[in-house]
Design a protein around this motif. Structure first.
Motif, PDB file in Angstrom:
ATOM      1  N   UNK A  27       0.787  -1.041  -0.144  1.00  0.00           N
ATOM      2  CA  UNK A  27      -0.076  -0.145  -0.069  1.00  0.00           C
ATOM      3  C   UNK A  27       0.727   1.228   0.122  1.00  0.00           C
ATOM      4  N   UNK A  28       0.591   2.081  -1.061  1.00  0.00           N
ATOM      5  CA  UNK A  28       1.381   3.167  -1.087  1.00  0.00           C
ATOM      6  C   UNK A  28       0.778   4.438  -1.225  1.00  0.00           C
ATOM      7  N   UNK A  29       0.913   5.422  -0.538  1.00  0.00           N
ATOM      8  CA  UNK A  29       0.159   6.623  -0.610  1.00  0.00           C
ATOM      9  C   UNK A  29       1.046   7.778  -1.149  1.00  0.00           C
ATOM     10  N   UNK A  42       0.889  12.120 -13.610  1.00  0.00           N
ATOM     11  CA  UNK A  42       1.606  11.353 -12.504  1.00  0.00           C
ATOM     12  C   UNK A  42       1.087   9.672 -12.705  1.00  0.00           C
ATOM     13  N   UNK A  43      -0.161   9.748 -12.780  1.00  0.00           N
ATOM     14  CA  UNK A  43      -0.824   8.339 -12.944  1.00  0.00           C
ATOM     15  C   UNK A  43      -0.447   7.566 -14.354  1.00  0.00           C
ATOM     16  N   UNK A  44      -0.609   8.603 -15.442  1.00  0.00           N
ATOM     17  CA  UNK A  44      -0.145   8.029 -16.699  1.00  0.00           C
ATOM     18  C   UNK A  44       1.246   7.478 -16.830  1.00  0.00           C
ATOM     19  N   UNK A  56      -2.241  -4.482  -9.791  1.00  0.00           N
ATOM     20  CA  UNK A  56      -2.110  -3.229  -9.206  1.00  0.00           C
ATOM     21  C   UNK A  56      -3.198  -2.263  -9.649  1.00  0.00           C
ATOM     22  N   UNK A  57      -3.627  -1.547  -8.443  1.00  0.00           N
ATOM     23  CA  UNK A  57      -4.806  -0.741  -8.623  1.00  0.00           C
ATOM     24  C   UNK A  57      -4.211   0.724  -8.324  1.00  0.00           C
ATOM     25  N   UNK A  58      -4.798   1.734  -8.792  1.00  0.00           N
ATOM     26  CA  UNK A  58      -4.643   3.191  -8.570  1.00  0.00           C
ATOM     27  C   UNK A  58      -6.007   3.633  -8.217  1.00  0.00           C
ATOM     28  N   UNK A  59      -5.914   4.491  -6.883  1.00  0.00           N
ATOM     29  CA  UNK A  59      -6.866   4.921  -6.346  1.00  0.00           C
ATOM     30  C   UNK A  59      -6.926   6.323  -5.957  1.00  0.00           C
ATOM     31  N   UNK A  96      -3.816  13.268  -3.296  1.00  0.00           N
ATOM     32  CA  UNK A  96      -3.653  11.958  -2.909  1.00  0.00           C
ATOM     33  C   UNK A  96      -3.808  10.792  -3.898  1.00  0.00           C
ATOM     34  N   UNK A  97      -2.583  10.058  -4.335  1.00  0.00           N
ATOM     35  CA  UNK A  97      -2.722   9.001  -5.166  1.00  0.00           C
ATOM     36  C   UNK A  97      -2.439   7.841  -4.153  1.00  0.00           C
TER      37      UNK A  97
END
Length: 104
Positions: free
Chosen positions: A7-9, A20-22, A41-44, A52-53
């Motif tokens: 879990x990474x924030x 950043x997400x791309x 892997x999921x990106x929330x 916050x990512x």
């Protein structure tokens, strides 16, 4: 073996969040997929905090996750930082063991 969650924030300036997400999807995800034990892997994205990512990465075991060489992780991070070109901050890093119990 029990599934393990990494879990990474991250804190990312709002105006750079989508990039950043791309870039993460182009660099980190394919790199991690090459290693045994990687499941998914999921990106929330937090609807109330646009800085916050959160990444939730599933690994088959902690041993397989931790077997990734530190040098490889450093190279991936360096490539990511160079491609992204904007500041961000690791806000939290945790791991969880997934436990399943019968329902009912």
């Amino acid at each position: 073996m029990a599934v393990v969650i990494e879990w990474l924030e991250f804190r990312v300036p709002t105006e750079h969040r989508e990039r950043y997400v791309q870039v993460d999807d182009q660099i980190w995800t394919p790199a991690l997929q090459q290693y045994p034990g990687f499941i998914s892997k999921e990106t929330w994205l937090d609807a109330e905090d646009p800085t916050l990512v959160v990444f939730m990465i599933r690994w088959r075991s902690r041993d397989e996750w931790y077997a990734i060489p530190e040098a490889a992780l450093a190279n991936i991070e360096q490539a990511f930082d160079a491609a992204l070109g904007v500041p961000y901050e690791l806000a939290a890093s945790r791991s969880f063991q997934v436990r399943r119990f019968p329902v009912g």
